[in-house]
Design a protein around this motif. Structure first.
Motif, short mmCIF file in Angstrom:
data_model
loop_
_atom_site.label_atom_id
_atom_site.label_comp_id
_atom_site.label_asym_id
_atom_site.label_seq_id
_atom_site.Cartn_x
_atom_site.Cartn_y
_atom_site.Cartn_z
N GLU A 174 0.83 -1.21 0.00
CA GLU A 174 0.00 0.00 0.00
C GLU A 174 0.88 1.27 0.00
OE1 GLU A 174 -2.73 0.18 3.38
OE2 GLU A 174 -2.73 2.37 3.22
N ALA A 175 1.85 1.30 0.90
CA ALA A 175 2.63 2.53 1.06
C ALA A 175 3.46 2.86 -0.18
CB ALA A 175 3.55 2.40 2.27
N TRP A 176 3.98 1.85 -0.83
CA TRP A 176 4.87 2.10 -1.97
C TRP A 176 4.18 1.85 -3.31
CZ3 TRP A 176 9.26 -0.95 0.93
CH2 TRP A 176 9.69 -0.17 2.03
N GLN A 177 2.87 1.60 -3.21
CA GLN A 177 2.01 1.47 -4.39
C GLN A 177 2.51 0.45 -5.42
OE1 GLN A 177 0.56 5.24 -5.84
NE2 GLN A 177 0.23 6.00 -3.78
N TRP A 178 2.79 -0.75 -4.89
CA TRP A 178 3.18 -1.83 -5.80
C TRP A 178 2.05 -2.11 -6.79
CZ3 TRP A 178 7.67 -4.22 -6.74
CH2 TRP A 178 8.68 -4.10 -5.80
N GLU A 179 2.42 -2.34 -8.05
CA GLU A 179 1.44 -2.61 -9.12
C GLU A 179 1.81 -3.91 -9.82
OE1 GLU A 179 -1.06 -0.83 -9.94
OE2 GLU A 179 -0.70 1.08 -8.92
N LYS A 180 0.84 -4.51 -10.50
CA LYS A 180 1.14 -5.78 -11.18
C LYS A 180 2.10 -5.56 -12.37
CE LYS A 180 -3.14 -6.22 -13.96
NZ LYS A 180 -3.55 -4.81 -13.83
N GLU A 181 2.19 -4.32 -12.84
CA GLU A 181 3.09 -4.01 -13.97
C GLU A 181 4.53 -3.80 -13.50
OE1 GLU A 181 0.21 -2.30 -13.44
OE2 GLU A 181 -0.93 -3.35 -15.01
N ASP A 182 4.76 -3.78 -12.19
CA ASP A 182 6.11 -3.48 -11.70
C ASP A 182 7.09 -4.62 -12.00
OD1 ASP A 182 6.05 -0.90 -10.59
OD2 ASP A 182 4.95 -1.62 -8.83
N HIS A 183 8.35 -4.22 -12.06
CA HIS A 183 9.43 -5.18 -12.32
C HIS A 183 10.63 -4.74 -11.50
CE1 HIS A 183 11.94 -7.42 -15.64
NE2 HIS A 183 12.08 -7.93 -14.44
N ILE A 184 11.18 -5.67 -10.71
CA ILE A 184 12.27 -5.30 -9.79
C ILE A 184 13.47 -6.24 -9.98
CG2 ILE A 184 11.23 -6.71 -7.92
CD1 ILE A 184 12.33 -4.66 -5.91
N PRO A 185 14.69 -5.72 -9.95
CA PRO A 185 15.85 -6.61 -9.93
C PRO A 185 16.14 -7.02 -8.49
CG PRO A 185 16.59 -4.33 -10.13
CD PRO A 185 15.08 -4.29 -10.01
N LEU A 186 16.40 -8.28 -8.28
CA LEU A 186 16.68 -8.77 -6.92
C LEU A 186 18.12 -9.26 -6.84
CD1 LEU A 186 16.15 -9.98 -4.08
CD2 LEU A 186 14.98 -11.86 -5.18
N PHE A 187 18.89 -8.62 -5.97
CA PHE A 187 20.30 -9.02 -5.83
C PHE A 187 20.71 -9.06 -4.36
CE2 PHE A 187 19.67 -4.60 -7.13
CZ PHE A 187 19.99 -3.97 -5.94
N LEU A 188 19.74 -8.90 -3.47
CA LEU A 188 20.07 -8.92 -2.03
C LEU A 188 19.99 -10.35 -1.51
CD1 LEU A 188 18.13 -5.72 -0.91
CD2 LEU A 188 20.61 -6.00 -1.11
N PRO A 189 20.72 -10.65 -0.44
CA PRO A 189 20.68 -12.01 0.09
C PRO A 189 19.29 -12.39 0.57
CG PRO A 189 21.83 -10.53 1.60
CD PRO A 189 21.59 -9.75 0.34
N LEU A 190 18.97 -13.67 0.44
CA LEU A 190 17.61 -14.11 0.79
C LEU A 190 17.56 -14.84 2.14
CD1 LEU A 190 16.15 -15.04 -2.72
CD2 LEU A 190 15.67 -13.05 -1.28
N HIS A 191 18.39 -14.39 3.08
CA HIS A 191 18.22 -14.87 4.45
C HIS A 191 17.94 -13.67 5.36
CE1 HIS A 191 22.46 -13.84 4.17
NE2 HIS A 191 22.54 -13.78 5.48
N HIS A 192 17.57 -12.55 4.76
CA HIS A 192 17.20 -11.36 5.52
C HIS A 192 15.94 -10.73 4.93
CE1 HIS A 192 20.39 -11.15 8.36
NE2 HIS A 192 21.33 -11.21 7.44
N ILE A 193 15.27 -9.97 5.78
CA ILE A 193 13.99 -9.34 5.42
C ILE A 193 14.06 -8.45 4.18
CG2 ILE A 193 12.41 -7.53 6.19
CD1 ILE A 193 11.74 -9.34 8.08
#
Ligand code: MCA
Ligand code: AMP
Length: 490
Positions: A174-193
């Motif tokens: 809600e706060a950051w207005q995520w939309e279904k059209e959004d696309h994000i690169p993920l490069f952060l470790p996946l053992h943290h929030i």
């Protein structure tokens, strides 16, 4: 019912992930995780919060595994890919996990997982069976354990329920207005929030697309930026530092334009220096949205999506999150400009520290979680001023306990005494500094100290500087540090 997963079923044939050019749909994520859940269940109807650890690289298999454990009713424990054997053994014995899921294709050294009473399960072998009836779950069910350091020498397991995770996600969507059209690169470790919730589960909850890049690498990110229209970006300040350094040398104007075009760029996990905020804005026109969070609480404070984003400030409380500042006597601070500890309340706040009822109790006052962070409010916006413990270090976005490093150092027979403290650093935020007194005047240089610690600790926990009194900052923090290492040099 796991609300996040129920909702993502609606996105069926839409692309959820891009991994090395391969497109993976939401339906496929579900079918694969259903299979994994079925295999994990075996003859059981429900895993009833069985702790299941996993050490999977950040690709599609990570999500099949996480969702598979959840769907079977288990408690997921994502572990760090850079952890050393001792660190893994500690987490596994602390959670009492009997099974760990790994991938045959993963570069993880599998011999590290030869741990007593632990079954190594390969995700590839979990694909052989038929889908079973999956359990119906209550949202209070324990869902995940993440290890985070603090003022104790060993990290603590932060247990979050499905409800906590769901609450953390919906607030951000809600706060950051995520939309279904959004696309994000993920490069952060996946053992943290930051990686799990902000980069991965928020976009998936909204039917958006995630390109999984593994770890941060400028060249790889630039190539993907040129191929994709990313709209959202989230990173720790060290990543922005690296981007600025690399873009200084890079003459590709199109790449900068790609950053310019995004609808939202965010920073968190550590303080973003106002100079960095300015440099990034000068280069790309993007006003970075800085927010504040913690493993135990998810995100709590954020600059606005629409409205003034103030460099050096972390904004105001997110929807449904209650935030207050308290003075040393436990009195609420309402005046502006007065420093106090940040306390948080809300449905996103974690359930407990695993196996540590007393620590859990001590970290709450009347159902307010005590963060240990010190802040003040100026013109309605929160400003993080620091932490109330000298033993917590934030480096590259990772929280590290000075005591854990000291423990590793003291295992070295040449070391008589040591004190570990944070030293300010423009790239890493803070780096780990170690003051060491050796036995019988033995010599130890930084390389030797790092080599020693490397046996026990992940790379990002290694001391980066050997200190003497002159290295300490001359400010009030320097005085506190002096107290910590006093005696070492006398
Ligand atoms: C690595 N190096 C370091 C450090 N780490 N030097 C000083 N201090 C450090 N902390 C050295 C390595 O030894 C290596 O040296 C060189 O830097 C490059 O290492 P590498 O690991 O490749 O660095 P990188 O790829 O540039 O990684 C930096 C990174 C990474 C992308 C910032 O650390 C990262 O992903 N951090 C994010 C952590 C995170 O997600 N935290 C969120 C926690 P040499 O070249 O000599 O070998 S959750 C949280 O905090 C809350 C909930 C929140 O609010 O988000
Ligand atoms: P972790 O325990 O790894 O989740 O780290 C949480 C800690 O990161 C918080 O308690 C803060 O000390 C720090 N932190 C997170 N975001 C920010 C921020 N924007 N500015 C300063 N510190 C932050």
């Amino acid at each position: 019912m796991i609300e996040i997963l129920e909702r993502t079923k609606d996105f069926k044939h839409k692309t959820a992930l891009l991994v090395e050019g391969k497109e993976i749909t939401y339906s496929y994520l579900h079918s694969q995780s259903d299979l994994i859940a079925s295999c994990l269940l075996g003859d059981k109807e429900d895993l009833y919060e069985e702790p299941i650890a996993f050490l999977i690289e950040p690709d599609d298999k990570y999500i099949y595994t996480l969702w598979g454990i959840w769907k079977a009713g288990g408690m997921a424990i994502p572990l760090s890919l850079s952890a050393k054997k001792e660190e893994l053994e500690y987490c596994i014995s602390d959670t009492k996990a009997k099974r760990i899921i790994c991938s045959k294709t993963s570069k993880v050294n599998k011999s590290l997982l030869k741990i007593k009473n632990l079954d190594l399960v390969f995700i590839e072998d979990l694909h052989l069976k038929e889908i079973r009836k999956l359990p119906d779950l209550d949202s209070e069910r324990k869902a995940m354990v993440l290890y985070t350091s603090g003022t104790t020498s060993r990290p603590k397991g932060v247990v979050s329920s499905h409800k906590n995770i769901f609450s953390q996600i919906v607030v951000l969507v809600e706060a950051w207005q995520w939309e279904k059209e959004d696309h994000i690169p993920l490069f952060l470790p996946l053992h943290h929030i930051h990686g799990i919730i902000n980069s991965l589960l928020c976009p998936l909850y909204q039917g958006a697309k995630v390109t999984m890049l593994g770890s941060f690498n400028f060249k790889k990110l630039s190539e993907e930026m040129m191929k994709n229209d990313f709209s959202v970006f989230t990173a720790v300040p060290t990543v922005y530092f690296s981007l600025l350094e690399n873009l200084k040398k890079n003459t590709n104007r199109e790449l900068i334009k790609r950053f310019k075009k995004m609808r939202l760029m965010m920073s968190g996990s550590a303080a973003l220096a106002p100079e960095m905020h300015k440099k990034w804005q000068d280069l790309t026109g993007q006003e970075i949205l800085e927010r504040y969070g913690m493993t135990e609480i998810g995100m709590a404070l954020s600059n606005p999506y629409k409205g003034k984003r103030r460099p050096g400030f972390v904004g105001t409380p997110l929807p449904k999150v209650e935030v207050r500042l308290e003075d040393e006597n436990g009195k609420e601070i309402n005046a502006e400009g007065v420093a106090g500890e940040v306390l948080i309340k809300g449905p996103q706040v974690f359930k407990e520290y695993l196996n540590q009822p007393q620590k859990t109790k001590d970290s709450f006052t009347d159902s307010w979680f005590r963060t240990g962070d010190v802040a003040s409010i100026e013109e309605g916006y929160f400003k993080i001023l620091g932490r109330d413990s000298i033993d917590i270090i934030k480096t590259g976005g990772y929280k590290i306990s000075a005591l854990e490093i000291e423990d590793a150092l003291l295992k070295n027979k040449k070391i008589k005494e040591c004190a570990v403290i944070a030293i300010d650093d423009v790239k890493w935020g803070e780096i780990i500094g170690a003051a060491i007194v050796t036995k019988d005047k033995e010599e130890l240089n930084l390389g030797e100290v790092q080599e020693w610690c490397n046996k026990y600790l992940s790379d990002y926990k290694l001391p980066r500087k050997l200190l003497n009194m002159d290295d300490l900052p001359k400010n009030s923090m320097g005085k506190i540090m002096k107290t910590k290492i006093k005696g070492l040099f006398s």
